[in-house]
Design a protein around this motif. Structure first.
Motif, mmCIF file in Angstrom:
data_model
loop_
_atom_site.group_PDB
_atom_site.id
_atom_site.type_symbol
_atom_site.label_atom_id
_atom_site.label_comp_id
_atom_site.label_asym_id
_atom_site.label_seq_id
_atom_site.Cartn_x
_atom_site.Cartn_y
_atom_site.Cartn_z
ATOM 1 N N SER A 57 5.764 -4.037 -5.619
ATOM 2 C CA SER A 57 4.296 -3.979 -5.571
ATOM 3 C C SER A 57 3.662 -4.209 -6.935
ATOM 4 C CB SER A 57 3.838 -2.616 -5.044
ATOM 5 O OG SER A 57 4.062 -1.597 -6.009
ATOM 6 N N GLY A 58 4.459 -4.188 -7.990
ATOM 7 C CA GLY A 58 3.921 -4.258 -9.336
ATOM 8 C C GLY A 58 3.781 -2.887 -9.964
ATOM 9 N N ALA A 59 3.832 -1.833 -9.131
ATOM 10 C CA ALA A 59 3.765 -0.441 -9.613
ATOM 11 C C ALA A 59 2.571 -0.214 -10.510
ATOM 12 C CB ALA A 59 5.069 -0.057 -10.325
ATOM 13 N N VAL A 97 0.838 -1.199 0.000
ATOM 14 C CA VAL A 97 0.000 0.000 0.000
ATOM 15 C C VAL A 97 0.874 1.251 0.000
ATOM 16 C CG1 VAL A 97 -1.614 1.377 1.371
ATOM 17 C CG2 VAL A 97 -2.024 -1.067 1.048
ATOM 18 N N VAL A 98 1.920 1.256 0.826
ATOM 19 C CA VAL A 98 2.804 2.424 0.897
ATOM 20 C C VAL A 98 3.526 2.629 -0.440
ATOM 21 C CG1 VAL A 98 4.823 3.427 2.027
ATOM 22 C CG2 VAL A 98 3.084 2.265 3.387
ATOM 23 N N TRP A 99 3.991 1.532 -1.046
ATOM 24 C CA TRP A 99 4.596 1.645 -2.369
ATOM 25 C C TRP A 99 3.651 2.350 -3.335
ATOM 26 C CZ3 TRP A 99 9.065 1.326 -4.796
ATOM 27 C CH2 TRP A 99 10.122 0.589 -4.250
ATOM 28 N N GLU A 100 2.402 1.863 -3.374
ATOM 29 C CA GLU A 100 1.447 2.413 -4.340
ATOM 30 C C GLU A 100 1.068 3.859 -4.010
ATOM 31 O OE1 GLU A 100 0.324 1.106 -7.215
ATOM 32 O OE2 GLU A 100 1.724 -0.544 -6.888
ATOM 33 N N ILE A 101 1.007 4.198 -2.735
ATOM 34 C CA ILE A 101 0.721 5.589 -2.360
ATOM 35 C C ILE A 101 1.818 6.510 -2.873
ATOM 36 C CG2 ILE A 101 0.617 7.204 -0.419
ATOM 37 C CD1 ILE A 101 -0.819 5.020 1.182
ATOM 38 N N ILE A 102 3.069 6.140 -2.629
ATOM 39 C CA ILE A 102 4.188 7.002 -3.024
ATOM 40 C C ILE A 102 4.298 7.103 -4.542
ATOM 41 C CG2 ILE A 102 6.698 7.249 -2.978
ATOM 42 C CD1 ILE A 102 6.619 5.936 -0.177
ATOM 43 N N LEU A 103 4.181 5.975 -5.226
ATOM 44 C CA LEU A 103 4.312 5.985 -6.682
ATOM 45 C C LEU A 103 3.194 6.801 -7.331
ATOM 46 C CD1 LEU A 103 5.272 2.243 -7.333
ATOM 47 C CD2 LEU A 103 6.807 4.215 -7.245
ATOM 48 N N THR A 104 1.976 6.644 -6.815
ATOM 49 C CA THR A 104 0.861 7.385 -7.405
ATOM 50 C C THR A 104 0.928 8.850 -7.036
ATOM 51 O OG1 THR A 104 -0.457 5.355 -7.120
ATOM 52 C CG2 THR A 104 -1.632 7.339 -7.797
ATOM 53 N N PHE A 105 1.394 9.163 -5.841
ATOM 54 C CA PHE A 105 1.598 10.563 -5.457
ATOM 55 C C PHE A 105 2.562 11.229 -6.438
ATOM 56 C CE2 PHE A 105 3.738 14.031 -3.377
ATOM 57 C CZ PHE A 105 2.740 14.677 -2.665
#
Length: 247
Positions: free
Chosen positions: A188-190, A139-147
């Motif tokens: 995470s798969g990004a 979840v943290v990976w996806e939050i940072i990447l999408t941010f």
């Protein structure tokens, strides 16, 4: 603080909205077709994992840049998280956002089902966490990447003081998507995009870790829109004129 315009059901019958929905469907369909197709091609060719990652990142870089430019009538969102980030910045109404989300999900599903047919029934690879990556880490990976994706969208495409031309902004946005895939893909798969994850999961009927690719990107996208709009853009007028109630 940007006001979020509610909009109304009348938008669905307006020619500009109908045209935008058609363009958004086409652009999202082509984005998912190329993005998922590149992952399927890498699997079929038995590519080395790093080579496959490079190929997928490059494909997403190119197709995102082109589809944002080609889909300029709708804004070329391609992504519910981008739509949410722009909603929080007051650039699209709540009602039209829901129409965009439905549009994007249907487009992704259509692209993945067509890919299954065209490849003779090959499974569409889903986004899922790598071994050793916890749900929280994902979840943290996806939050940072999408941010970072929304920050780039605002800085290069939305900010009225941006120095880049629209086409340059689209290219820069494609580049950050590719860079994020290279960084986060092995973990995470990004995804950065609930619609991009939804189509393959539906076509394969494999929902492993799927909730992560809604929670992470939507939080990251919403935060990206809120932070950039309220801290880096100075406006002296209402962002989205509307006769409807806003909050």
């Amino acid at each position: 603080m940007a006001k979020i315009a509610l909009g109304s059901s009348r938008e669905a019958t307006q020619p500009d909205c109908i045209k935008a929905l058609v363009i958004e469907f086409v652009a999202t369909f082509l984005f998912v077709f190329a993005g998922v197709g590149s992952a399927m091609a890498a699997d079929k060719l038995g590519a080395d994992p790093f080579v496959g990652l490079l190929a997928v990142a490059l494909a997403h870089t190119l197709v995102v840049a082109v589809m944002i430019s080609a889909g300029h009538i709708s804004g070329g969102h391609l992504n519910p998280a981008v739509t949410l980030g722009l909603l929080f910045g007051g650039h699209i109404t709540v009602f039209r956002s829901f129409l965009y989300w439905i549009d994007q999900l249907f487009a992704s599903a259509a692209a993945c089902y067509l890919l299954q047919y065209l490849t003779g029934g090959l499974a569409t690879p889903i986004h899922t966490l790598s071994s050793g990556v916890s749900a929280l880490q994902g979840v943290v990976w996806e939050i940072i990447l999408t941010f970072s994706l929304l920050f780039t969208v605002y800085a290069t495409l939305v900010d009225p003081k941006r120095t880049s031309h629209g086409a340059q902004g689209a290219i820069l946005t494609g580049l950050v998507v590719g860079a994020n895939i290279l960084a986060g893909g092995p973990f995470s798969g990004a995804s950065m995009n609930p619609a991009r994850s939804f189509g393959p999961a539906l076509a394969s009927w494999d929902w492993t870790d799927h909730w992560i690719y809604w929670v992470g990107p939507l939080i990251g996208g919403g935060l990206g829109g809120l932070v950039y709009e309220n801290f880096f853009i100075s406006r002296s007028h209402t962002i989205l004129p509307t006769n409807e109630d806003a909050f």
